[in-house]
Design a protein around this motif. Structure first.
Motif, PDB file in Angstrom:
ATOM      1  N   LYS B  92     -12.658  -5.864 -38.560  1.00 24.78           N
ATOM      2  CA  LYS B  92     -11.248  -6.020 -39.649  1.00 24.78           C
ATOM      3  C   LYS B  92     -10.295  -6.407 -39.341  1.00 24.78           C
ATOM      4  CE  LYS B  92     -13.838  -1.653 -41.798  1.00 24.78           C
ATOM      5  NZ  LYS B  92     -13.210   0.374 -41.819  1.00 24.78           N
ATOM      6  N   PHE B  93     -10.456  -6.200 -38.061  1.00 19.23           N
ATOM      7  CA  PHE B  93      -8.268  -6.322 -37.912  1.00 19.23           C
ATOM      8  C   PHE B  93      -8.849  -8.659 -37.879  1.00 19.23           C
ATOM      9  CE2 PHE B  93      -5.912  -7.954 -34.456  1.00 19.23           C
ATOM     10  CZ  PHE B  93      -4.529  -7.953 -35.191  1.00 19.23           C
ATOM     11  N   ILE B  94      -9.911  -8.545 -37.098  1.00 20.54           N
ATOM     12  CA  ILE B  94     -10.451 -10.102 -36.875  1.00 20.54           C
ATOM     13  C   ILE B  94      -9.639 -10.666 -38.551  1.00 20.54           C
ATOM     14  CG2 ILE B  94     -11.366 -11.740 -36.978  1.00 20.54           C
ATOM     15  CD1 ILE B  94     -12.532 -10.237 -34.647  1.00 20.54           C
ATOM     16  N   LEU B  95     -10.318  -9.712 -39.764  1.00 20.46           N
ATOM     17  CA  LEU B  95     -10.832 -10.525 -41.187  1.00 20.46           C
ATOM     18  C   LEU B  95      -9.602 -10.056 -41.602  1.00 20.46           C
ATOM     19  CD1 LEU B  95     -13.671 -11.382 -43.244  1.00 20.46           C
ATOM     20  CD2 LEU B  95     -12.781  -9.738 -43.897  1.00 20.46           C
ATOM     21  N   GLY B  96      -8.512  -9.226 -41.572  1.00 20.93           N
ATOM     22  CA  GLY B  96      -7.110  -9.432 -41.979  1.00 20.93           C
ATOM     23  C   GLY B  96      -6.354 -10.203 -42.081  1.00 20.93           C
ATOM     24  N   LEU B  97      -6.499 -10.630 -40.154  1.00 22.90           N
ATOM     25  CA  LEU B  97      -5.782 -12.037 -40.033  1.00 22.90           C
ATOM     26  C   LEU B  97      -6.466 -12.486 -40.208  1.00 22.90           C
ATOM     27  CD1 LEU B  97      -5.324 -11.088 -36.011  1.00 22.90           C
ATOM     28  CD2 LEU B  97      -3.771 -10.810 -38.574  1.00 22.90           C
ATOM     29  N   SER B  98      -6.922 -13.626 -40.712  1.00 23.58           N
ATOM     30  CA  SER B  98      -7.929 -14.474 -41.539  1.00 23.58           C
ATOM     31  C   SER B  98      -7.394 -14.857 -43.010  1.00 23.58           C
ATOM     32  CB  SER B  98      -9.306 -14.241 -41.166  1.00 23.58           C
ATOM     33  OG  SER B  98      -9.736 -13.856 -40.084  1.00 23.58           O
ATOM     34  N   VAL B  99      -7.724 -13.918 -43.372  1.00 22.45           N
ATOM     35  CA  VAL B  99      -7.050 -13.169 -45.090  1.00 22.45           C
ATOM     36  C   VAL B  99      -5.652 -13.519 -45.245  1.00 22.45           C
ATOM     37  CG1 VAL B  99      -7.153 -11.984 -46.892  1.00 22.45           C
ATOM     38  CG2 VAL B  99      -9.038 -12.331 -45.361  1.00 22.45           C
ATOM     39  N   ALA B 100      -5.111 -13.206 -44.499  1.00 21.06           N
ATOM     40  CA  ALA B 100      -3.419 -13.266 -44.015  1.00 21.06           C
ATOM     41  C   ALA B 100      -3.341 -14.442 -44.310  1.00 21.06           C
ATOM     42  CB  ALA B 100      -2.622 -12.840 -43.659  1.00 21.06           C
ATOM     43  N   VAL B 101      -4.055 -15.418 -43.343  1.00 21.21           N
ATOM     44  CA  VAL B 101      -3.769 -17.321 -43.289  1.00 21.21           C
ATOM     45  C   VAL B 101      -3.868 -17.267 -44.195  1.00 21.21           C
ATOM     46  CG1 VAL B 101      -4.081 -19.336 -41.553  1.00 21.21           C
ATOM     47  CG2 VAL B 101      -3.700 -17.027 -40.428  1.00 21.21           C
ATOM     48  N   LEU B 102      -4.615 -16.964 -44.980  1.00 22.36           N
ATOM     49  CA  LEU B 102      -5.599 -18.068 -45.977  1.00 22.36           C
ATOM     50  C   LEU B 102      -4.426 -17.626 -47.765  1.00 22.36           C
ATOM     51  CD1 LEU B 102      -8.403 -18.755 -47.283  1.00 22.36           C
ATOM     52  CD2 LEU B 102      -8.569 -17.014 -48.371  1.00 22.36           C
ATOM     53  N   LEU B 103      -4.258 -16.809 -47.524  1.00 23.20           N
ATOM     54  CA  LEU B 103      -3.216 -16.443 -48.389  1.00 23.20           C
ATOM     55  C   LEU B 103      -1.929 -17.018 -48.138  1.00 23.20           C
ATOM     56  CD1 LEU B 103      -3.854 -12.697 -49.298  1.00 23.20           C
ATOM     57  CD2 LEU B 103      -4.806 -14.516 -50.295  1.00 23.20           C
ATOM     58  N   THR B 104      -1.247 -16.982 -47.351  1.00 16.81           N
ATOM     59  CA  THR B 104      -0.247 -17.398 -46.588  1.00 16.81           C
ATOM     60  C   THR B 104       0.089 -19.042 -47.705  1.00 16.81           C
ATOM     61  OG1 THR B 104      -0.323 -17.753 -44.883  1.00 16.81           O
ATOM     62  CG2 THR B 104       1.150 -16.120 -45.769  1.00 16.81           C
ATOM     63  N   ALA B 158     -15.948 -17.853 -41.860  1.00 16.03           N
ATOM     64  CA  ALA B 158     -16.724 -18.032 -41.805  1.00 16.03           C
ATOM     65  C   ALA B 158     -17.396 -17.872 -40.522  1.00 16.03           C
ATOM     66  CB  ALA B 158     -16.922 -19.697 -41.924  1.00 16.03           C
ATOM     67  N   ASP B 159     -16.768 -17.750 -39.586  1.00 15.67           N
ATOM     68  CA  ASP B 159     -17.024 -17.465 -38.186  1.00 15.67           C
ATOM     69  C   ASP B 159     -17.948 -15.895 -38.869  1.00 15.67           C
ATOM     70  OD1 ASP B 159     -17.599 -18.024 -35.262  1.00 15.67           O
ATOM     71  OD2 ASP B 159     -16.484 -15.891 -35.395  1.00 15.67           O
ATOM     72  N   PHE B 160     -17.738 -15.392 -39.276  1.00 19.68           N
ATOM     73  CA  PHE B 160     -18.082 -13.939 -39.553  1.00 19.68           C
ATOM     74  C   PHE B 160     -19.732 -13.570 -39.837  1.00 19.68           C
ATOM     75  CE2 PHE B 160     -14.488 -11.588 -40.139  1.00 19.68           C
ATOM     76  CZ  PHE B 160     -14.929 -10.544 -39.267  1.00 19.68           C
ATOM     77  N   ALA B 161     -19.823 -14.712 -41.092  1.00 22.80           N
ATOM     78  CA  ALA B 161     -21.127 -15.459 -41.286  1.00 22.80           C
ATOM     79  C   ALA B 161     -21.761 -15.399 -41.053  1.00 22.80           C
ATOM     80  CB  ALA B 161     -20.682 -15.711 -43.250  1.00 22.80           C
ATOM     81  N   LYS B 162     -21.102 -16.312 -39.775  1.00 24.59           N
ATOM     82  CA  LYS B 162     -22.290 -16.904 -38.812  1.00 24.59           C
ATOM     83  C   LYS B 162     -23.999 -16.736 -39.446  1.00 24.59           C
ATOM     84  CE  LYS B 162     -20.106 -14.888 -34.861  1.00 24.59           C
ATOM     85  NZ  LYS B 162     -20.047 -15.110 -33.654  1.00 24.59           N
ATOM     86  N   PRO B 163     -24.931 -17.642 -38.931  1.00 24.12           N
ATOM     87  CA  PRO B 163     -25.244 -18.773 -37.894  1.00 24.12           C
ATOM     88  C   PRO B 163     -24.979 -19.879 -39.769  1.00 24.12           C
ATOM     89  CG  PRO B 163     -27.338 -18.769 -37.921  1.00 24.12           C
ATOM     90  CD  PRO B 163     -25.841 -16.845 -38.827  1.00 24.12           C
TER      91      PRO B 163
END
Lengths: 149, 695
Positions: B92-104, B158-163
């Motif tokens: 969840k933390f990883i997804l959160g950080l990724s989404v933060a970068v995406l949004l900014t 995308a790394d979440f949805a591997k492969p």
């Protein structure tokens, strides 16, 4: 000893197997234990008897057994559940309960003691051992042990 | 409990096998980004320009960019390796950080696309800081930077949805890397036009460097890349194995090609600019020479008009001509001075022009003072005419020389243009081809990896299925043994019990033979009860989780022997126990094992006149082998294997009582400890039971 008091020192045997019942009663009688033995056939009946409900409505609940000999594998309500119910209820909380079962499973022992069984006896197949065990049990709980009245 | 444990072990193993150099580089890149972006924040907060930009004239790293780098740095450090799965919280933390970068980054890009004038948050926060540091740039993230961040966030999501998104991931990491290299190249060769192009608008050199590190980090997060060299050709030929190495080298090649093409292009561009400047200058000089001549001619024609008419307005072209001449002369002097070959002819031009101008002004003066006739006479003298011829010849000389130079320069110019175009074309083509090759290699590897991953996943699923099956079987076994424990014994007790009652209470009605049969029923029930107990013990042992603790075998042996002796105190026996034998294992299980083996030794020596039992240990193949030796009934080696089977017995119940469960239990316990058990013996020669308990 007054008759009424002697009469009140009875055993409640919770046992569904007629063979085991007969063997147990015989062993007790052979050990000169002449106290009354009330037999109930399953867990539900045991609870009905103890709490004077169902078929036992109107029974004098103050007439508590001296000891309950409880089998574990019973129809309807299991021995463990009966024990649990006895310990949960204020009036029967301190009733001596001896688990008398075929099971030597560790988890049954553990559960039994955790639920507040006073004793756990595994019925031996060998008749001599069985008789000795039952007689000592009767002697201890009916003669030697002092219970709350 | 056992299942859970074994799953954990499996996971540990996968983690261990994937702690490769590439994943440690990924972490290293992550730490670098966290550290540097931290410093940049520090710089912004404490107004230290040195921390936020490489050179003060170069754009600084935007605070928001630093924040994004910080997030990505953390992501690179904590993200799970390939084939691993993070815990739910971490996921969840990883997804959160990724989404933060995406949004900014999406916010900044949207701002550019919609041409909004509202300042970005980080500018508002750090406005004063920028002013205090006297920065030219306001710290707004460049569109290219925002694009890179957006793509990177895609990568992590995308790394979440591997492969499935292998190709997207590979394209993104290569693109990020290429853009960073391009920017760095632009800075390195001072091609400000490139890094200030609207698209790349002022991406900071430091930002580009961080993207470079980040891109390498992203790439090393994927197993196909690694630090070890391996021939790409061998990789290409290999159909199914995934190798970590070859692409890294290929990528370095692409990088070098970028650099070399950059150097070549920039050099030929410099030369091209040089020749263009030469052409322009030569053309300017030719023009000035023409102006010089024109000035003199204009002055002459003005003077003539005045001479003829005497009207002052005819003198205007005369004065303009003189002025033009002087201006042109001024413009040429510097250049002539630098070109010695023109000094002499130019001096001649200057002298003749001076003479001519002097003659012109003289005649003008005479026309005013003495009238047309005198002036005309002066004008008709030969002086002016010869001076003009002189000048014309000299100018033509210089001009011709310049025209020749101009044509040479134009040739050179054409050559340089062709050079530049070809170096750009070749360089970019080469780089594109190599990049495509790299991409191809990468995708091939990704495909291979997906295949291998798919297989691993498949095996994992199969394994999990098997574990589940085992769990189910274990549960069944448990409930089976539970009901055996309860239900099988009750009828036995009835058989034994009532037979006993018959024997005791009806002895006058039953004869001796009947009594014998009843006793046999009792004995059989008793034996069956023992069998049931044996099975239950065995199954209890199998289900048990093995603990590992220090176990003193010698002490256990002594206790067991003491118990055995207590049962038959008068039996003559010599028991030898080697002291100080220790092992790591489950004390209860090992106790049961010793009980069985020593009990067997005791039992099978019961018919001997003298009992000898020896418990000891030897070393075999570096492994401690324990043994229990006796001088008892022994066995035929032909049946040695049958000894350890459940209910397998080599002796009759009459000779030696037993259930055939004891040695099966011994073997089960040895196996549970990762050990083995075997036996040697001969009929009436005694037996030796050997066992190991793992390393």
């Amino acid at each position: 000893m007054p008759e009424s008091l002697k009469k009140s020192k009875y055993i409640l045997l919770v046992e569904d197997n007629k063979d085991d019942e007969d063997l147990t009663v015989r062993a007790l009688r052979k050990g000169n234990i002449s106290n009354d033995i009330q037999v109930v056939r399953d867990g539900a009946e045991a609870l009905d008897y103890l709490f004077a409900q169902g078929a036992y409505v109107g029974r004098d609940v103050t007439q508590r057994p001296q000891v309950v000999l409880l089998d574990l594998k019973l129809p309807k309500i299991s021995g463990m559940e009966v024990l649990k119910k006895i310990r949960e209820t204020e009036s029967t909380k301190s009733l001596p309960v001896v688990i008398l079962t075929s099971s030597r499973e560790e988890r049954d022992l553990l559960n039994g003691y955790q639920l507040g069984a006073n004793s756990y006896i595994c019925k031996p197949v060998d008749m001599n051992q069985f008789t000795v065990a039952i007689q000592q049990l009767g002697l201890y709980w009916l003669v030697l042990n002092e219970t709350l009245t | 409990m056992t299942q859970k444990n074994s799953k954990n072990n499996f996971q540990d193993e996968t983690e261990a096998t994937h702690r490769s150099p590439s994943s440690s580089f990924r972490r290293l890149a992550g730490y670098f980004l966290v550290l540097v972006s931290g410093l940049i924040f520090f710089g912004w907060s404490l107004h230290i320009p040195a921390l936020i930009t490489v050179r003060e004239t170069w754009p600084p790293v935007a605070p928001l960019a630093a924040l994004n780098f910080f997030c990505i740095g953390i992501l690179l450090v904590i993200m799970p390796g390939p084939l691993q799965r993070a815990e739910v919280v971490k996921e969840k933390f990883i997804l959160g950080l990724s989404v933060a970068v995406l949004l900014t980054s999406a916010m900044i890009l949207g701002r550019y696309l919609l041409r909004l004038e509202t300042p970005s948050i980080d500018i508002l926060v750090f406005k004063d800081s920028a002013k205090k540091m006297g920065l030219e740039y306001k710290g707004l993230m460049a569109p290219a930077t925002a694009l890179n961040f957006l793509l990177s966030s895609f990568w992590f999501i995308a790394d979440f949805a591997k492969p499935r998104f292998e190709i997207l991931k590979s394209v993104v990491s290569l693109f990020v890397l290429a853009l960073a290299m391009l920017m760095l190249g632009a800075y390195a060769y001072g091609a400000s036009t490139l890094y200030e192009l609207p698209v790349f608008l002022k991406m900071s050199a430091a930002t580009a460097t961080m993207f470079l590190v980040m891109g390498l980090g992203l790439i090393s997060a994927d197993p196909p890349f690694g630090f070890h060299w391996q021939s790409p050709i061998r990789f290409w030929q290999d159909k199914n194995t995934v190798r970590e190495r070859p692409l890294y080298a290929s990528l370095l090649v692409v990088f070098s090609v970028f650099i070399i093409a950059g150097i070549a292009t920039s050099q030929s561009l410099n030369r091209l600019i040089g020749t263009i400047q030469g052409v322009t200058e030569t053309q300017a000089h030719i023009q000035e020479l023409d102006r010089l001549m024109m000035g003199l001619l204009n002055a002459e024609s003005g003077q003539r008009g005045f001479l003829l008419t005497g009207k002052e307005e005819y003198l205007d072209p005369y004065f303009e001509g003189v002025l033009e001449y002087h201006q042109a002369r001024e413009g040429l002097i510097e250049w002539i001075h630098q070109n010695p070959q023109y000094r002499e002819p130019f001096k001649a031009i200057e002298d003749s022009a001076a003479a001519k101008l002097h003659e012109l002004s003289e005649t003008v003066r005479q026309r005013r003072a003495q009238g047309l006739a005198v002036a005309n006479k002066a004008a008709h003298s030969d002086v002016g005419q010869s001076a003009m011829v002189n000048i014309r010849e000299r100018i033509q000389f210089i001009k011709n020389d310049q025209l020749r130079l101009l044509s040479e320069q134009k040739d050179e110019n054409r050559r340089q243009t062709a050079n530049t175009i070809s170096s750009i074309t070749v360089g970019s083509l080469l780089a594109t081809v190599l990049l495509l090759a790299c991409l191809n290699l990468y995708m091939r590897n990704s495909l291979k990896r997906s295949r291998v991953e798919e297989e691993v996943r498949h095996l994992n699923t199969a394994l999990e299925g098997k574990l589940h099956e085992i769990e189910v079987v274990n549960k069944e076994l448990e409930s089976f043994s539970y009901s055996v424990s309860h239900d099988l014994r009750a009828p036995l007790r009835a058989m034994a019990g009532f037979s006993n009652i018959l024997v005791e209470d009806y002895k006058d009605k039953i004869d001796e033979a009947g009594r014998g049969y009843l006793l046999r029923i009792i004995a059989a029930s008793d034996r069956m009860a023992r069998l049931i107990d044996g099975i239950l013990d065995l199954s209890r042992i199998s289900r048990r989780q093995v603990r590992r603790e220090d176990v003193d075998l010698s002490t256990i042996a002594e206790q067991v022997v003491a118990e055995l002796r207590a049962i038959e105190p008068e039996r003559p026996a010599e028991v030898l126990i080697q002291p100080q034998l220790k092992v790591r294992g489950d004390v209860d299980l090992i106790g049961a094992l010793m009980q069985n083996l020593l009990g067997n030794a005791w039992k099978f020596t019961s018919k001997k006149n003298f009992t000898r039992i020896h418990f000891g240990a030897t070393i075999k193949d570096g492994l401690t082998v324990f043994f229990v030796r006796d001088n008892g009934a022994g066995f035929d080696m032909a049946y040695a294997e049958k000894l350890f089977g459940t209910f397998q017995r080599l002796h009759t119940e009459v000779d030696f009582k037993g259930t055939g469960v004891g040695l099966a239990t011994v073997r089960r316990i040895a196996h549970l400890h990762g050990g083995e058990v075997w036996a040697e013996g001969a009929v009436n020669q005694g037996a030796t039971f050997y066992f190991t308990l793992g390393s």
